[in-house]
Design a protein around this motif. Structure first.
Motif, PDB file in Angstrom:
ATOM      1  N   GLN A 125       0.959   4.239  -2.666  1.00 31.86           N
ATOM      2  CA  GLN A 125       0.771   5.725  -2.426  1.00 31.86           C
ATOM      3  C   GLN A 125       1.880   6.422  -3.050  1.00 31.86           C
ATOM      4  O   GLN A 125       1.696   7.576  -3.757  1.00 31.86           O
ATOM      5  N   GLU A 172       0.863  -1.125  -0.067  1.00 29.49           N
ATOM      6  CA  GLU A 172       0.047  -0.027  -0.111  1.00 29.49           C
ATOM      7  C   GLU A 172       0.701   1.216   0.049  1.00 29.49           C
ATOM      8  O   GLU A 172       0.534   2.084  -0.557  1.00 29.49           O
ATOM      9  N   ASP A 225       1.563   6.714  -6.912  1.00 30.06           N
ATOM     10  CA  ASP A 225       0.739   7.711  -7.284  1.00 30.06           C
ATOM     11  C   ASP A 225       1.066   9.265  -6.899  1.00 30.06           C
ATOM     12  O   ASP A 225       0.653  10.104  -7.683  1.00 30.06           O
ATOM     13  N   GLN A 226       1.883   9.407  -5.806  1.00 31.63           N
ATOM     14  CA  GLN A 226       2.468  10.953  -5.454  1.00 31.63           C
ATOM     15  C   GLN A 226       3.468  11.174  -6.625  1.00 31.63           C
ATOM     16  O   GLN A 226       3.286  12.375  -6.985  1.00 31.63           O
TER      17      GLN A 226
END
Length: 145
Positions: A128, A124, A131-132
């Protein structure tokens, strides 16, 4: 039809009601006394005196009252932790001792067992972060245009 009651004569009903009311009035006159102003018996000692009662109030020395008011103000200002050495109630124990009761040794596995990162959490966090990074790259391209 034995279950049915006969309708009672209205005159008899009125006589019964009058008799009940006259008996009630007679008892009220016998046992109740209506007074305009209450004069308490000051010679009697009270089982449970009331501090707010005007007729039971005692004259207090002004110095004693001032000392009591000062003590109340100090107690209200400080709170229980400053005015008491130990908690009096069980509910006061929560939050009374702010420091840890036992010192923590990070090398002792009996008292210190931190949570290790799991595969699900690691995955996870990677998603994240990806995605950032994608959002940052998109913002950079928008800034170039």
């Amino acid at each position: 039809m034995a279950a049915e009651k006969k309708a009672e004569d209205p005159v008899k009903q009125m006589l019964k009601a009058h008799k009940m009311l006259s008996e009630r009035i007679r008892r009220e006159e016998k046992y109740w006394k209506i007074v305009e102003h209450f004069n308490p018996p000051l010679t009697l000692s009270y089982v449970a005196p009331k501090f707010y009662s005007r007729h039971q109030a005692q004259e207090q020395d002004a110095a004693v009252v001032a000392e009591f008011e000062r003590a109340l103000a100090v107690r209200a200002e400080n709170g229980p932790r400053e005015s008491l050495e130990e908690p009096v109630l069980t509910s006061q124990e929560y939050g009374w001792y702010s420091g840890p009761l036992v010192s923590t040794d990070r090398n002792d596995a009996r008292l210190y067992f931190p949570t290790h990162i799991t595969e699900h959490t690691r995955h996870e966090l990677l998603l994240q972060r990806a995605d950032q990074l994608a959002r940052e790259a998109e913002n950079r391209e928008r800034g170039k245009r």
